[in-house]
Every structure is written in structure tokens, then in C-alpha cells.
Enzyme design. Structure first.
Site, PDB file in Angstrom:
ATOM      1  N   ASN A   1      -0.698 -13.895  -2.336  1.00 52.70           N
ATOM      2  CA  ASN A   1      -0.586 -12.948  -1.222  1.00 52.70           C
ATOM      3  C   ASN A   1      -1.644 -13.152  -0.142  1.00 52.70           C
ATOM      4  OD1 ASN A   1       1.688 -11.663  -2.150  1.00 52.70           O
ATOM      5  ND2 ASN A   1       0.743  -9.663  -2.438  1.00 52.70           N
TER       6      ASN A   1
ATOM      7  N   ARG B   1       0.502   8.378  -6.099  1.00 56.12           N
ATOM      8  CA  ARG B   1       1.341   8.150  -7.273  1.00 56.12           C
ATOM      9  C   ARG B   1       2.077   9.426  -7.683  1.00 56.12           C
ATOM     10  NH1 ARG B   1       0.488   3.153  -9.169  1.00 56.12           N
ATOM     11  NH2 ARG B   1       0.932   3.446 -11.372  1.00 56.12           N
TER      12      ARG B   1
ATOM     13  N   ASN C   1       1.703  -9.657   2.724  1.00 57.21           N
ATOM     14  CA  ASN C   1       0.949  -9.129   1.594  1.00 57.21           C
ATOM     15  C   ASN C   1       1.568  -7.805   1.156  1.00 57.21           C
ATOM     16  OD1 ASN C   1      -0.970  -8.477  -0.319  1.00 57.21           O
ATOM     17  ND2 ASN C   1      -2.460  -7.737   1.175  1.00 57.21           N
TER      18      ASN C   1
ATOM     19  N   ASP D   1       5.021  -0.213  -9.979  1.00 61.22           N
ATOM     20  CA  ASP D   1       5.115  -0.093 -11.431  1.00 61.22           C
ATOM     21  C   ASP D   1       5.835   1.186 -11.847  1.00 61.22           C
ATOM     22  OD1 ASP D   1       3.075   1.440 -10.424  1.00 61.22           O
ATOM     23  OD2 ASP D   1       1.518   0.674 -11.767  1.00 61.22           O
TER      24      ASP D   1
ATOM     25  N   GLN E   1       0.026 -11.722  -9.555  1.00 61.85           N
ATOM     26  CA  GLN E   1      -0.067 -11.602  -8.094  1.00 61.85           C
ATOM     27  C   GLN E   1      -1.538 -11.467  -7.725  1.00 61.85           C
ATOM     28  OE1 GLN E   1       2.863  -9.598  -5.453  1.00 61.85           O
ATOM     29  NE2 GLN E   1       1.313  -7.989  -5.351  1.00 61.85           N
TER      30      GLN E   1
ATOM     31  N   ASP F   1      -7.164  -9.010 -11.826  1.00 58.61           N
ATOM     32  CA  ASP F   1      -8.518  -8.670 -12.262  1.00 58.61           C
ATOM     33  C   ASP F   1      -8.555  -8.264 -13.728  1.00 58.61           C
ATOM     34  OD1 ASP F   1      -7.200  -6.277 -12.121  1.00 58.61           O
ATOM     35  OD2 ASP F   1      -8.661  -5.255 -10.860  1.00 58.61           O
TER      36      ASP F   1
ATOM     37  N   ARG G   1      -9.076 -12.914  -4.488  1.00 51.92           N
ATOM     38  CA  ARG G   1      -9.872 -12.997  -5.721  1.00 51.92           C
ATOM     39  C   ARG G   1      -9.717 -14.376  -6.354  1.00 51.92           C
ATOM     40  NH1 ARG G   1      -7.895  -7.235  -8.006  1.00 51.92           N
ATOM     41  NH2 ARG G   1      -9.554  -5.907  -7.174  1.00 51.92           N
TER      42      ARG G   1
END
Length: 362
Positions: free
Chosen positions: A123, A324, A152, A268, A94, A175, A98
Site C-alpha cells: 500500500n 467500530r 492506500n 474485519d 498488507q 506489525d 513498515r
């Protein structure tokens, strides 16, 4: 007279025979037999080893080879995705803002063996994909498909796209560059643990006496047990998992999807919860399985600084880690309990003792 002559001859023979030279034959005999024995033992042990796979010369799973039945692999479908039943996998990346790094990654991952297809979750809403540029520079050994999104959202990458034609999915952040040997090795590990998430970045939840959970790194000490170096999650930004878990995530309660959309984070963590719950329900035996297996990488790089856009990932936000921890507690409320289990299993390639560079990412 005859006895005396025989004795004289024997003495002459002994005098003529120098002591070290007489022992030479004996020494050779004592050396040859142990060497022959070692060679025979080595040949027998070699015959017992499983056949080596294409892992850059590294026989990776001699000690992890399993002969579990289909019942012990609840998430496993047929692994033969190639023309001759050879297992293959699909990469899902995804991306947002970038494109320059993405093109570098696409070129790098073209060299990965057993790669069936690359699916790019685009996205950049309203922005043209680089597909025309990519196609103008053909041929490419691995096909690339762009899936343009209308919004997005972080969880866009967890859709069960029909273009994913393999059981194994390798999900990668846009990345993150993982070396080809690392990918090949992790894929071989996933084939032994195909009901779990097999990846390079472990994390853990840490409980407190008040029953509140905190999100932490692999090495973080647990205040209850003072034990570090164990994990309860494997992040999906650099991990293999079964494609069925994409649909499994879609089937989770709406509150889970709303949490991910609200925070633009934690997809995740939510996947680890979903897999842990699935394994708890379907695994054979009384011992609960961890959601993932940590594979220690040799060469895993972050290319974020190479982006011309200067866009920084969401993990740079000051509230990222707080979010998180919030997600851990919120997901526990949604499901009614904490399903994550700890593990200290670390699978590493032989001959590469350097420690994984997973401390920089959250």
C-alpha cells in the site's frame, strides 16, 4: 504315628518360613497384574487416537476431530493443495510504511511448515518494494509476491488475488508476529472448522436496551446478561479463513465497501458480517453458527514499536473504537438485522495455560 510326623514337619516348615518373606510372592502377584492391566488399557486407548500431525509434538485435535460430510462444510473445497494432497496455506500481509518490520516478518514466516506462498499487499503507493533486496538474498524456501496497489485502502487486502492457490488463507497484520507453533496449531484447527474464521483475536458486539450496538473486547460484560468471556467476531488481522470469503466480500453491497473506505476501518467487522450471513444461509441445522473460532495463542507479539518509521497503526486513533461501534450499527442497517452470533468456544494447545495477549489490540 504318620499323622503326628506330618504335623511335626508342617510346624517346622511354618517356623522356618518368616511371615513377611512368605507374603513376598503374593505381593508381587498383586502388583504385577494391575500394572499389566493398565498397560493393556493404555495400548488400546493409544490405538484409538487419531494420527498426530506436525504441531511441534502436540496432538491438538483428538477431541475436536470431526467427520462431517461435504454438506456440512459449505465453504470447503478440496483441502489438498500440496504435491501429495497435503493441505497448505497462503499468507497475505498488507503493509504500509513498515518495510523494516516487514522484512523481519518475511524471514520469520519462511520457517512455517505447510506454507505455500506469501502475498504482500503493498500500500506504499509510488514507493519501490523491497523485492530486489529480497531476491538478492536468495534462496528462500517460500516464494514472496508483491502486489502493488494504486491507492492506500484498508480493503485492498481482501482482493481474491490469482496468486492465492490454496483454500486456506492466513491473513496477518504487518506489525504482528505469530509463533510458528501457534500458526501450525491454528491451521490444524481451521482444517476442522474451514467454514469459519479461525484466529487469535476475538471481539464482541454488545447490545443496549435502545437497540444500539457497541463494540467491545472479549472480556467485556454484556449489560443484558452480565456475561463476559464470549465473542461474536474473530478479527482477520491474525486469522485463517477460506479463500472463497475474499470473493464473498467483493460481492457485498456497495454500501459496505463505501463504509470501509469512509472510515478506513472495519473491514474485519464487515467480513465477520458476511461470513455470518453466509453460514446462516448455507449451514445445516437450526442452530446459527458464529462467524469465527477463537484459538488462544501462546506467543503473539506486536512489533509496531520496532518500526524505524515511527508509524502508528490506525487503532491508535482516538476515534478508532467509536468508528467500530458506528460500523456495527451501520452494517446492521445495511443488512436489516444483526447476523452475528455469540460463541464461548476457546481452542487452546495442551500444556500452555497462559492467557492470550489479545487485550492490547482493538
Amino acid at each position: 504315628m504318620g499323622a503326628r510326623a506330618w504335623s511335626t514337619d508342617l510346624c517346622d516348615s511354618v517356623r522356618r518360613c518368616r511371615f513377611p518373606r512368605c507374603l513376598t510372592g503374593l505381593r508381587r502377584a498383586y502388583l504385577v497384574w494391575p500394572i499389566l492391566l493398565l498397560l493393556l488399557v493404555g495400548a488400546a486407548l493409544t490405538a484409538l487416537l487419531p494420527p498426530a500431525e506436525d504441531h511441534g509434538g502436540v496432538d491438538v485435535l483428538g477431541v475436536l476431530s470431526r467427520t462431517r460430510s461435504q454438506k456440512e462444510h459449505p465453504a470447503r473445497g478440496p483441502l489438498g493443495d500440496g504435491a501429495e494432497g497435503e493441505p497448505r496455506f497462503t499468507v497475505v500481509i498488507q503493509t504500509y510504511n513498515r518495510t523494516d518490520i516487514l522484512l523481519k516478518l518475511l524471514n520469520h514466516y519462511q520457517a512455517v511448515p505447510h506454507l505455500h506462498r506469501i502475498v504482500i499487499v503493498w500500500n506504499n503507493v509510488g514507493t519501490q518494494t523491497p523485492l530486489k533486496l529480497w531476491n538478492s538474498l536468495q534462496p528462500h524456501p517460500v516464494p514472496v509476491i508483491f502486489k502493488e496497489q494504486t491507492s492506500n485502502l484498508m480493503r485492498n487486502r481482501l482482493q481474491p488475488f490469482p496468486e492465492i492457490g490454496t483454500d486456506a488463507v492466513l491473513m496477518l497484520d504487518d506489525d504482528t508476529l505469530v509463533s510458528v507453533p501457534d500458526i501450525s496449531f491454528a491451521f490444524s484447527v481451521w482444517k476442522q472448522f474451514s467454514d469459519q474464521i479461525v484466529g487469535f483475536v476475538p471481539r464482541k458486539h454488545v447490545s443496549t436496551p435502545g437497540g444500539v450496538y457497541s463494540y467491545g473486547s472479549f472480556e467485556l460484560q454484556n449489560p443484558e446478561t452480565s456475561g463476559g468471556d464470549k465473542y461474536s467476531m474473530v478479527l482477520i488481522g491474525a486469522a485463517f479463513f477460506h479463500r472463497r470469503y475474499l470473493q464473498l466480500f467483493q460481492d457485498q453491497p456497495r454500501a459496505v465497501h463505501a463504509l470501509v473506505d469512509e472510515t478506513q476501518n472495519c473491514d474485519d467487522i464487515a467480513v465477520n458480517f458476511a461470513v455470518a450471513l453466509y453460514l446462516r444461509e448455507h449451514s445445516v441445522g437450526s442452530v446459527d453458527k458464529a462467524s469465527g473460532v477463537f484459538v488462544k495463542p501462546v506467543d503473539l507479539r506486536n512489533l509496531e514499536k520496532d518500526a524505524n518509521s515511527g508509524y502508528q497503526g490506525m487503532w491508535h486513533r482516538p476515534e478508532h473504537l467509536l468508528q467500530r461501534s458506528y460500523c456495527l450499527n451501520r452494517l446492521t442497517q445495511i443488512y436489516g438485522f444483526m447476523p452475528l452470533c455469540f460463541s464461548n468456544l476457546v481452542v487452546s494447545q495442551f500444556g500452555f495455560p497462559s492467557y492470550a495477549n489479545h487485550k492490547g489490540r482493538a
